[in-house]
Design a protein around this motif. Sequence first.
Motif, PDB file in Angstrom:
ATOM      1  N   VAL A  24       0.841  -1.204   0.000  1.00 44.30           N
ATOM      2  CA  VAL A  24       0.000   0.000   0.000  1.00 44.30           C
ATOM      3  C   VAL A  24       0.878   1.256   0.000  1.00 44.30           C
ATOM      4  O   VAL A  24       1.840   1.335   0.771  1.00 44.30           O
ATOM      5  N   PRO A  25       0.572   2.247  -0.865  1.00 49.00           N
ATOM      6  CA  PRO A  25       1.329   3.515  -0.861  1.00 49.00           C
ATOM      7  C   PRO A  25       1.011   4.338   0.381  1.00 49.00           C
ATOM      8  O   PRO A  25       0.054   5.115   0.409  1.00 49.00           O
ATOM      9  N   ILE A  26       1.806   4.183   1.409  1.00 47.84           N
ATOM     10  CA  ILE A  26       1.508   4.754   2.730  1.00 47.84           C
ATOM     11  C   ILE A  26       1.384   6.273   2.680  1.00 47.84           C
ATOM     12  O   ILE A  26       0.444   6.852   3.236  1.00 47.84           O
ATOM     13  N   ALA A  27       2.332   6.955   2.007  1.00 43.92           N
ATOM     14  CA  ALA A  27       2.311   8.422   1.978  1.00 43.92           C
ATOM     15  C   ALA A  27       1.039   8.946   1.315  1.00 43.92           C
ATOM     16  O   ALA A  27       0.410   9.891   1.809  1.00 43.92           O
ATOM     17  N   GLU A  28       0.644   8.345   0.200  1.00 45.15           N
ATOM     18  CA  GLU A  28      -0.553   8.800  -0.502  1.00 45.15           C
ATOM     19  C   GLU A  28      -1.800   8.580   0.338  1.00 45.15           C
ATOM     20  O   GLU A  28      -2.660   9.469   0.437  1.00 45.15           O
ATOM     21  N   ILE A  29      -1.914   7.416   0.946  1.00 41.27           N
ATOM     22  CA  ILE A  29      -3.085   7.121   1.779  1.00 41.27           C
ATOM     23  C   ILE A  29      -3.144   8.064   2.977  1.00 41.27           C
ATOM     24  O   ILE A  29      -4.224   8.542   3.365  1.00 41.27           O
ATOM     25  N   ALA A  30      -1.973   8.372   3.563  1.00 48.23           N
ATOM     26  CA  ALA A  30      -1.943   9.292   4.703  1.00 48.23           C
ATOM     27  C   ALA A  30      -2.466  10.672   4.305  1.00 48.23           C
ATOM     28  O   ALA A  30      -3.250  11.291   5.030  1.00 48.23           O
ATOM     29  N   LEU A  31      -2.056  11.160   3.143  1.00 52.47           N
ATOM     30  CA  LEU A  31      -2.509  12.478   2.691  1.00 52.47           C
ATOM     31  C   LEU A  31      -3.989  12.486   2.336  1.00 52.47           C
ATOM     32  O   LEU A  31      -4.647  13.524   2.394  1.00 52.47           O
ATOM     33  N   ILE A  32      -4.537  11.341   1.986  1.00 54.08           N
ATOM     34  CA  ILE A  32      -5.963  11.247   1.658  1.00 54.08           C
ATOM     35  C   ILE A  32      -6.812  11.225   2.929  1.00 54.08           C
ATOM     36  O   ILE A  32      -7.833  11.920   3.025  1.00 54.08           O
ATOM     37  N   MET A  33      -6.406  10.439   3.910  1.00 54.43           N
ATOM     38  CA  MET A  33      -7.270  10.157   5.063  1.00 54.43           C
ATOM     39  C   MET A  33      -6.988  11.010   6.295  1.00 54.43           C
ATOM     40  O   MET A  33      -7.916  11.439   6.985  1.00 54.43           O
ATOM     41  N   VAL A  34      -5.726  11.249   6.590  1.00 58.16           N
ATOM     42  CA  VAL A  34      -5.361  11.882   7.866  1.00 58.16           C
ATOM     43  C   VAL A  34      -5.946  13.291   8.034  1.00 58.16           C
ATOM     44  O   VAL A  34      -6.448  13.624   9.126  1.00 58.16           O
ATOM     45  N   PRO A  35      -5.904  14.175   7.010  1.00 56.78           N
ATOM     46  CA  PRO A  35      -6.456  15.522   7.234  1.00 56.78           C
ATOM     47  C   PRO A  35      -7.918  15.520   7.664  1.00 56.78           C
ATOM     48  O   PRO A  35      -8.345  16.386   8.434  1.00 56.78           O
ATOM     49  N   ILE A  36      -8.691  14.545   7.183  1.00 56.26           N
ATOM     50  CA  ILE A  36     -10.112  14.495   7.535  1.00 56.26           C
ATOM     51  C   ILE A  36     -10.291  14.156   9.008  1.00 56.26           C
ATOM     52  O   ILE A  36     -11.283  14.539   9.635  1.00 56.26           O
ATOM     53  N   ALA A  37      -9.315  13.456   9.592  1.00 51.02           N
ATOM     54  CA  ALA A  37      -9.406  13.119  11.011  1.00 51.02           C
ATOM     55  C   ALA A  37      -9.486  14.373  11.869  1.00 51.02           C
ATOM     56  O   ALA A  37     -10.201  14.404  12.881  1.00 51.02           O
ATOM     57  N   PHE A  38      -8.761  15.419  11.485  1.00 53.00           N
ATOM     58  CA  PHE A  38      -8.801  16.653  12.267  1.00 53.00           C
ATOM     59  C   PHE A  38     -10.181  17.310  12.191  1.00 53.00           C
ATOM     60  O   PHE A  38     -10.660  17.900  13.165  1.00 53.00           O
ATOM     61  N   VAL A  39     -10.832  17.188  11.050  1.00 53.05           N
ATOM     62  CA  VAL A  39     -12.181  17.740  10.903  1.00 53.05           C
ATOM     63  C   VAL A  39     -13.160  16.960  11.774  1.00 53.05           C
ATOM     64  O   VAL A  39     -13.999  17.548  12.476  1.00 53.05           O
ATOM     65  N   THR A  40     -13.075  15.628  11.736  1.00 59.95           N
ATOM     66  CA  THR A  40     -14.002  14.825  12.541  1.00 59.95           C
ATOM     67  C   THR A  40     -13.721  14.972  14.035  1.00 59.95           C
ATOM     68  O   THR A  40     -14.640  14.826  14.852  1.00 59.95           O
ATOM     69  N   ILE A  41     -12.480  15.267  14.403  1.00 61.93           N
ATOM     70  CA  ILE A  41     -12.181  15.541  15.813  1.00 61.93           C
ATOM     71  C   ILE A  41     -12.900  16.816  16.253  1.00 61.93           C
ATOM     72  O   ILE A  41     -13.457  16.885  17.356  1.00 61.93           O
ATOM     73  N   ALA A  42     -12.902  17.825  15.389  1.00 61.81           N
ATOM     74  CA  ALA A  42     -13.631  19.058  15.711  1.00 61.81           C
ATOM     75  C   ALA A  42     -15.127  18.775  15.850  1.00 61.81           C
ATOM     76  O   ALA A  42     -15.789  19.300  16.759  1.00 61.81           O
ATOM     77  N   GLU A  43     -15.668  17.931  14.960  1.00 63.45           N
ATOM     78  CA  GLU A  43     -17.072  17.530  15.075  1.00 63.45           C
ATOM     79  C   GLU A  43     -17.307  16.771  16.378  1.00 63.45           C
ATOM     80  O   GLU A  43     -18.343  16.948  17.039  1.00 63.45           O
ATOM     81  N   HIS A  44     -16.356  15.929  16.737  1.00 64.37           N
ATOM     82  CA  HIS A  44     -16.464  15.143  17.965  1.00 64.37           C
ATOM     83  C   HIS A  44     -16.570  16.058  19.184  1.00 64.37           C
ATOM     84  O   HIS A  44     -17.382  15.815  20.083  1.00 64.37           O
ATOM     85  N   ILE A  45     -15.748  17.099  19.204  1.00 65.29           N
ATOM     86  CA  ILE A  45     -15.787  18.042  20.323  1.00 65.29           C
ATOM     87  C   ILE A  45     -17.161  18.696  20.409  1.00 65.29           C
ATOM     88  O   ILE A  45     -17.742  18.831  21.496  1.00 65.29           O
ATOM     89  N   GLY A  46     -17.700  19.082  19.259  1.00 66.35           N
ATOM     90  CA  GLY A  46     -19.041  19.661  19.244  1.00 66.35           C
ATOM     91  C   GLY A  46     -20.090  18.696  19.758  1.00 66.35           C
ATOM     92  O   GLY A  46     -20.983  19.068  20.533  1.00 66.35           O
ATOM     93  N   ASP A  47     -19.994  17.417  19.335  1.00 68.63           N
ATOM     94  CA  ASP A  47     -20.939  16.400  19.811  1.00 68.63           C
ATOM     95  C   ASP A  47     -20.864  16.244  21.329  1.00 68.63           C
ATOM     96  O   ASP A  47     -21.888  16.087  22.005  1.00 68.63           O
ATOM     97  N   GLN A  48     -19.645  16.273  21.864  1.00 67.87           N
ATOM     98  CA  GLN A  48     -19.482  16.105  23.308  1.00 67.87           C
ATOM     99  C   GLN A  48     -20.092  17.274  24.074  1.00 67.87           C
ATOM    100  O   GLN A  48     -20.643  17.090  25.164  1.00 67.87           O
ATOM    101  N   MET A  49     -19.990  18.466  23.507  1.00 71.81           N
ATOM    102  CA  MET A  49     -20.607  19.632  24.149  1.00 71.81           C
ATOM    103  C   MET A  49     -22.129  19.519  24.148  1.00 71.81           C
ATOM    104  O   MET A  49     -22.792  19.810  25.150  1.00 71.81           O
ATOM    105  N   VAL A  50     -22.684  19.079  23.024  1.00 70.78           N
ATOM    106  CA  VAL A  50     -24.137  18.894  22.943  1.00 70.78           C
ATOM    107  C   VAL A  50     -24.580  17.802  23.902  1.00 70.78           C
ATOM    108  O   VAL A  50     -25.570  17.951  24.627  1.00 70.78           O
ATOM    109  N   LEU A  51     -23.845  16.696  23.918  1.00 69.42           N
ATOM    110  CA  LEU A  51     -24.185  15.582  24.799  1.00 69.42           C
ATOM    111  C   LEU A  51     -24.126  15.995  26.262  1.00 69.42           C
ATOM    112  O   LEU A  51     -24.973  15.597  27.074  1.00 69.42           O
ATOM    113  N   SER A  52     -23.140  16.801  26.603  1.00 69.66           N
ATOM    114  CA  SER A  52     -23.019  17.287  27.983  1.00 69.66           C
ATOM    115  C   SER A  52     -24.249  18.105  28.377  1.00 69.66           C
ATOM    116  O   SER A  52     -24.760  17.983  29.503  1.00 69.66           O
TER     117      SER A  52
END
Length: 459
Positions: free
Chosen positions: A246-274
Motif C-alpha cells: 500500500v502507498p503509505i504516503a498517498e493514503i496518509a494524505l488522503i485520510m489523515v487531514p479528515i481526522a482533524f475535521v471529525t475531531i472538531a465535530e467530535h468536540i461539538g458532539d461532546q458539548m451537545v451531549l453534555s
Amino acid sequence: MKKNQVNLGVREVPNLPKWIALSLQHLFAMFGATILVPFLTGLSPAVALVSSGVGTLAYLAITKGRIPAYLGSSFAFIPPIIAADQAAGVPGIMLGSFMAGLVYGGVSMLIKLFGTKWIMKILPPVVVGPVIIVIGLGLASTAVDMAMNDSEGNYSLSYMSIAAVTLALTIIASLFFKGFMNIIPVLFGITGGYLFALTQGVVDTSGIQAEWNEITSATGVWSFLGSVFQLPDFTLPFRDFSPGSVPIAEIALIMVPIAFVTIAEHIGDQMVLSKVVGQNFLDKPGLHRSIAGDGLATMIASFLGGPPNTTYGENIGVLAITKVFSVFVIGGAAVTAIFFGFIGIVTEVIGAVPSAVMGGVSILLFGIIASSGLRMLIDNNIDLGDKRNLIISSVILVIGVGGAKLQFDGFAVSSMALATLVGVFLNLVLPGKESAYGNGNMFKTEDQTQAEKSDDSAA
C-alpha cells in the motif's frame, strides 16, 4: 437539568424487558446511517454493524462507562474512502482508517498534556465549517447519480420515482411523526422506499430467497443455527494484505487531514451531549478519553474491514427525547448490532436495497451535512464580511467542491484533504486570527473565554 427529568441515569441498569426495548430503539436510530456508508463505499454492511458495535463497547470502556454515546459509520470519511479505494483498494482504506485512529490517539495525548487551546487554534469554525460544507456538497453528485441512474449508468425514470418516494417518506417522518418514529426517519425512508421498489420490480431478491430456503430446509438445531448465522466478510490486515503493498504516503494524505475535521465535530458532539445529559463530559471523564475512545473504535474497524467510526447525533437525539442516559442501554444496542452482523439473511436484505433508495435518502443526508457546516458558521457568528474569513472560506469551498488535487510521482492529495490543509495553513498565517472564532462559544480558546469573563467582570 433537574433530577426528576431523568428517566434513567448514566450508571443505572434498567430491568431486562425495558433494557431490550430501549437498546433496540438506539439500534434503529443508528441503523440506516451506519449501513449507508458501506453501501456507498463498497464495504460490507455486516462488517460495519459488527465494527460499530465493537467500537462502541471499546469507547464505553475507555471512557469508564461515563459517556452514553453510540459510534457508527462516519459520513465525513466517505470521499477519502472512495479516493483511497481508487489508490490502493480495500487495503488502502483500512490502512488510512488505522492512521486516522492514530491521529485521534495523538490528539488525545496532547489534550491530556496541554489542554484544548492548541487544537482550537488549528481548527476554528471558519476552517471547520467550510470543510464540512465541502464534505456534503462533494457527495452531492454521488447521491443524484444513484437516484436517477440504473445499474448500467443509464437514466431511469423508475429509479427516479423510487428515490423521490424514499426522500418524501424520510422528510415526512422527520417533520410530522412524533415520539419514537420521529427519531428513525432514515430507517423509515429506506424501508418505505425498499417496499415501493419491490412493486417496481427492481429489487433482486434471489439472495434473500436462497437464505430463506436454507433456513427453512435446515434439519436439527445445529443445521438451523449454521444456516442463520454466518461469518461476515471481514478483511483482516495480516491475512489479506501486507503493509508494503500500500502507498503509505498517498493514503496518509488522503485520510489523515479528515481526522482533524471529525475531531472538531467530535468536540461539538461532546458539548451537545453534555448539555443533554446535564454533566460536563469534557471535564469528567475528560475530552482526552472521549477522543481516545473514538480513535480506538476507528482502529478496531480498520482491523475488521469496516469504515471509520464516529459518535452519532441520531443517538444523542434519542437521549434528548427519552431522558434515558444509561450506558448499559447503549451497550445493549452495541451487542445487538454485533449480533445482527452475524445473521446472514439480514446481510442479504441490506445488500438487496436498490441504489435508488439509498440515493433518495442520501440527497437529504448529504445536504444536511453541508447545512451543518453552514450552521457552524452561523452559530459561531462568523462574519463573512471580514475579508480574512471570506478569503479562507472561499478558497476552501472552491478547492474542495471544484475537485482540485495535487499529484506527484506515486501519490496524490485529494481535493478534500487539500482544501483542509490549505484552510488550516491560511488560518495560521493570515493576520487577525481572532475573527476566525466569531462570537460563539463552541470553539473559543481558553484565553478568549477567560478574557471575555474578565471584561464582563470589569463592566
